[in-house]
Design a protein around this motif. Structure first.
Motif, PDB file in Angstrom:
ATOM      1  N   GLU A  76       0.837  -1.206   0.000  1.00  0.00           N
ATOM      2  CA  GLU A  76       0.000   0.000   0.000  1.00  0.00           C
ATOM      3  C   GLU A  76       0.872   1.256   0.000  1.00  0.00           C
ATOM      4  O   GLU A  76       0.587   2.214  -0.713  1.00  0.00           O
ATOM      5  CB  GLU A  76      -0.935   0.015   1.211  1.00  0.00           C
ATOM      6  N   TRP A  77       1.932   1.247   0.810  1.00  0.00           N
ATOM      7  CA  TRP A  77       2.856   2.379   0.843  1.00  0.00           C
ATOM      8  C   TRP A  77       3.446   2.603  -0.541  1.00  0.00           C
ATOM      9  O   TRP A  77       3.454   3.727  -1.052  1.00  0.00           O
ATOM     10  CB  TRP A  77       3.964   2.118   1.875  1.00  0.00           C
ATOM     11  N   ALA A  79       2.364   1.672  -3.487  1.00  0.00           N
ATOM     12  CA  ALA A  79       1.361   2.076  -4.473  1.00  0.00           C
ATOM     13  C   ALA A  79       1.040   3.563  -4.352  1.00  0.00           C
ATOM     14  O   ALA A  79       0.695   4.211  -5.344  1.00  0.00           O
ATOM     15  CB  ALA A  79       0.095   1.245  -4.300  1.00  0.00           C
ATOM     16  N   GLY A  80       1.184   4.110  -3.160  1.00  0.00           N
ATOM     17  CA  GLY A  80       0.896   5.520  -2.948  1.00  0.00           C
ATOM     18  C   GLY A  80       1.995   6.468  -3.399  1.00  0.00           C
ATOM     19  O   GLY A  80       1.814   7.685  -3.361  1.00  0.00           O
ATOM     20  N   LEU A  81       3.114   5.930  -3.847  1.00  0.00           N
ATOM     21  CA  LEU A  81       4.234   6.786  -4.245  1.00  0.00           C
ATOM     22  C   LEU A  81       4.075   7.400  -5.624  1.00  0.00           C
ATOM     23  O   LEU A  81       4.741   8.400  -5.930  1.00  0.00           O
ATOM     24  CB  LEU A  81       5.549   5.997  -4.213  1.00  0.00           C
ATOM     25  N   GLY A  82       3.257   6.797  -6.462  1.00  0.00           N
ATOM     26  CA  GLY A  82       3.139   7.297  -7.828  1.00  0.00           C
ATOM     27  C   GLY A  82       4.395   6.970  -8.614  1.00  0.00           C
ATOM     28  O   GLY A  82       4.912   5.863  -8.537  1.00  0.00           O
ATOM     29  N   HIS A  92      11.061   9.652   0.051  1.00  0.00           N
ATOM     30  CA  HIS A  92      10.034   8.671   0.423  1.00  0.00           C
ATOM     31  C   HIS A  92      10.629   7.540   1.270  1.00  0.00           C
ATOM     32  O   HIS A  92      10.025   7.105   2.253  1.00  0.00           O
ATOM     33  CB  HIS A  92       9.359   8.078  -0.814  1.00  0.00           C
TER      34      HIS A  92
END
Length: 186
Positions: A76-77, A79-82, A92
């Protein structure tokens, strides 16, 4: 025809597993015993051995669940980075280190304890390497596989040294080795 018999307490196995996880996070591998798990779960001792015959069965089940939970969180982390630039990825990853040190210390300690235990206990290796494999997989989505492996090694080194240190690392102490890999010219 006889009536089907089922467990009188269908949630017992889950309570045993949850108690095992709590004990591992609080006491580490050395604090794990069937007796301690039964006490923590509020079940008779025989229940722990019914569902998990050996201590290794308990340990394996709990560490697999903990690593799967970590893998889910890390995916999830990631995937949130773009699509971050290398310099943004440095930041990050530094955020990730700071988050883990601030909020997931028990999980971090257990992951390194598990890696250490796996050196002498081969049956623990699959669960122990899942942490690093997940990190490598998530980071590789934002860089190449070789750099992802190097970053995981650096992250593990930073985290391990930080757990043993008196004070947490500064942001610069975290970002400098990551930047050396991701932005060597900058």
């Amino acid at each position: 025809m006889a009536a089907k018999r089922g467990p009188a307490d269908p949630g017992r196995r889950e309570r045993i597993m949850a108690a095992t996880q709590r004990l591992l996070l609080e006491e580490g591998i050395g604090g794990l015993s069937h007796r301690a798990v039964a006490r923590e779960a509020g079940v008779p001792l025989g229940s722990t051995t019914y569902y998990f015959e050996t201590l290794d069965d308990l340990l394996d089940g709990a560490t697999r669940r903990l690593t799967e939970q970590y893998a889910h969180w890390l995916h999830e982390w990631g995937a949130g980075l773009g699509d971050p630039s290398p310099a943004e990825l440095v930041e990050h990853l530094a955020d990730l280190v700071e988050t883990q040190l601030a909020g997931s210390r028990a999980e971090l300690v257990l992951s390194f304890e598990l890696m250490s235990a796996a050196m002498r206990r081969p049956e623990l290796r699959p669960a122990a390497v899942l942490y690093a494999e997940t990190e490598r997989e998530v980071i590789a989505a934002h860089t190449d596989p070789h750099t992802a492996r190097a970053l995981v090694l650096v992250l593990d080194g930073i985290l391990l040294q930080s757990l043993a240190a008196r004070t947490p690392p500064s942001r610069e102490e975290i970002t400098a080795p990551l930047a050396a890999l991701l932005t060597p010219e900058g």
